[in-house]
Design a protein around this motif. Sequence first.
Motif, PDB file in Angstrom:
ATOM      1  N   THR A 272       0.829  -1.202   0.000  1.00 39.40           N
ATOM      2  CA  THR A 272       0.000   0.000   0.000  1.00 39.40           C
ATOM      3  C   THR A 272       0.863   1.251   0.000  1.00 39.40           C
ATOM      4  O   THR A 272       1.824   1.360   0.762  1.00 39.40           O
ATOM      5  CB  THR A 272      -0.927   0.014   1.231  1.00 39.40           C
ATOM      6  OG1 THR A 272      -1.734  -1.164   1.210  1.00 39.40           O
ATOM      7  CG2 THR A 272      -1.825   1.239   1.226  1.00 39.40           C
TER       8      THR A 272
ATOM      9  N   ILE B 143       0.376   5.245   0.523  1.00 35.49           N
ATOM     10  CA  ILE B 143      -0.527   6.305   0.983  1.00 35.49           C
ATOM     11  C   ILE B 143       0.264   7.605   1.001  1.00 35.49           C
ATOM     12  O   ILE B 143       1.363   7.649   1.561  1.00 35.49           O
ATOM     13  CB  ILE B 143      -1.075   5.996   2.396  1.00 35.49           C
ATOM     14  CG1 ILE B 143      -1.866   4.684   2.378  1.00 35.49           C
ATOM     15  CG2 ILE B 143      -1.939   7.146   2.896  1.00 35.49           C
ATOM     16  CD1 ILE B 143      -2.290   4.197   3.748  1.00 35.49           C
TER      17      ILE B 143
ATOM     18  N   ASP C 112      -7.217   2.949  -4.466  1.00 37.94           N
ATOM     19  CA  ASP C 112      -8.233   2.367  -3.590  1.00 37.94           C
ATOM     20  C   ASP C 112      -9.119   3.420  -2.942  1.00 37.94           C
ATOM     21  O   ASP C 112     -10.315   3.205  -2.788  1.00 37.94           O
ATOM     22  CB  ASP C 112      -7.572   1.529  -2.490  1.00 37.94           C
ATOM     23  CG  ASP C 112      -6.755   0.395  -3.065  1.00 37.94           C
ATOM     24  OD1 ASP C 112      -7.243  -0.301  -3.977  1.00 37.94           O
ATOM     25  OD2 ASP C 112      -5.610   0.213  -2.598  1.00 37.94           O
ATOM     26  N   GLN C 113      -8.522   4.521  -2.543  1.00 34.60           N
ATOM     27  CA  GLN C 113      -9.292   5.592  -1.914  1.00 34.60           C
ATOM     28  C   GLN C 113      -8.711   6.947  -2.281  1.00 34.60           C
ATOM     29  O   GLN C 113      -7.519   7.081  -2.527  1.00 34.60           O
ATOM     30  CB  GLN C 113      -9.301   5.467  -0.391  1.00 34.60           C
ATOM     31  CG  GLN C 113     -10.141   4.352   0.130  1.00 34.60           C
ATOM     32  CD  GLN C 113     -10.320   4.470   1.634  1.00 34.60           C
ATOM     33  OE1 GLN C 113      -9.485   4.997   2.344  1.00 34.60           O
ATOM     34  NE2 GLN C 113     -11.442   3.976   2.108  1.00 34.60           N
ATOM     35  N   LEU C 114      -9.596   7.920  -2.275  1.00 36.58           N
ATOM     36  CA  LEU C 114      -9.249   9.309  -2.521  1.00 36.58           C
ATOM     37  C   LEU C 114     -10.055  10.115  -1.518  1.00 36.58           C
ATOM     38  O   LEU C 114     -11.279   9.987  -1.468  1.00 36.58           O
ATOM     39  CB  LEU C 114      -9.633   9.672  -3.960  1.00 36.58           C
ATOM     40  CG  LEU C 114      -9.407  11.078  -4.434  1.00 36.58           C
ATOM     41  CD1 LEU C 114      -7.928  11.389  -4.518  1.00 36.58           C
ATOM     42  CD2 LEU C 114     -10.052  11.264  -5.797  1.00 36.58           C
ATOM     43  N   LYS C 115      -9.377  10.911  -0.688  1.00 39.40           N
ATOM     44  CA  LYS C 115     -10.058  11.674   0.361  1.00 39.40           C
ATOM     45  C   LYS C 115      -9.677  13.146   0.272  1.00 39.40           C
ATOM     46  O   LYS C 115      -8.547  13.489  -0.038  1.00 39.40           O
ATOM     47  CB  LYS C 115      -9.653  11.160   1.754  1.00 39.40           C
ATOM     48  CG  LYS C 115      -9.995   9.738   2.040  1.00 39.40           C
ATOM     49  CD  LYS C 115     -11.399   9.620   2.502  1.00 39.40           C
ATOM     50  CE  LYS C 115     -11.674   8.177   2.908  1.00 39.40           C
ATOM     51  NZ  LYS C 115     -12.991   7.952   3.354  1.00 39.40           N
TER      52      LYS C 115
ATOM     53  N   PHE D 166      -4.344  10.067  -1.156  1.00 39.39           N
ATOM     54  CA  PHE D 166      -4.509   8.892  -2.005  1.00 39.39           C
ATOM     55  C   PHE D 166      -4.075   7.655  -1.235  1.00 39.39           C
ATOM     56  O   PHE D 166      -3.087   7.687  -0.499  1.00 39.39           O
ATOM     57  CB  PHE D 166      -3.613   8.969  -3.242  1.00 39.39           C
ATOM     58  CG  PHE D 166      -4.064   9.904  -4.308  1.00 39.39           C
ATOM     59  CD1 PHE D 166      -4.879   9.449  -5.330  1.00 39.39           C
ATOM     60  CD2 PHE D 166      -3.665  11.227  -4.319  1.00 39.39           C
ATOM     61  CE1 PHE D 166      -5.285  10.299  -6.347  1.00 39.39           C
ATOM     62  CE2 PHE D 166      -4.076  12.084  -5.319  1.00 39.39           C
ATOM     63  CZ  PHE D 166      -4.884  11.613  -6.334  1.00 39.39           C
ATOM     64  N   SER D 167      -4.774   6.557  -1.447  1.00 39.24           N
ATOM     65  CA  SER D 167      -4.345   5.244  -1.003  1.00 39.24           C
ATOM     66  C   SER D 167      -4.381   4.352  -2.237  1.00 39.24           C
ATOM     67  O   SER D 167      -5.416   4.261  -2.913  1.00 39.24           O
ATOM     68  CB  SER D 167      -5.272   4.693   0.075  1.00 39.24           C
ATOM     69  OG  SER D 167      -4.896   3.365   0.418  1.00 39.24           O
TER      70      SER D 167
END
Length: 116
Positions: free
Chosen positions: A10, A12, A81-84, A110-111
Motif C-alpha cells: 500500500t 498512501i 483504492d481511496q481518494l479523500k 490517495f491510497s
Amino acid sequence: MHHFLKANGTFIFSIEHPVFTAEGSQDFIYDEDGNIISFPVDHYFDSGKRTVHFLGQDMTKYHRTITQYFESLRQNGFRVDQLKEPTPGEEMQDIPGMRDEFRRPMMLIFSATNIK
C-alpha cells in the motif's frame, strides 16, 4: 514507489489539493472590509511550476490536476483504492478561521495498491 513496494503493498500519500495550487496565490479573495468573498481557481488545467509566497518566503511548487495524479498511479502499476479530501474535525471548529477551511479543499489523500 512501485519498485520499493512488494506486490499488494500500500502506498498512501497526501498532497496540497490541486484546487489550492492552481491559481498560485493560495489565499482567499477579500472585499474592502476584509471579508472573504471567494477562493480563486484559475489555470487549473495548466500543470507545472508555481511560485508562491509561503510561511514568509517565496518557494516553488508544482501543480497537477487530480486526473494527472490518478492516471500517473494507474500507469505505474497502482490501483487507486481511496481518494479523500479531508476537512477539519468538529473539535477544531472553534479555532479562529477554521470554519473557512470548509470553503475549499486544502489537501488530497490517495491510497493505492501496487498491483504489478
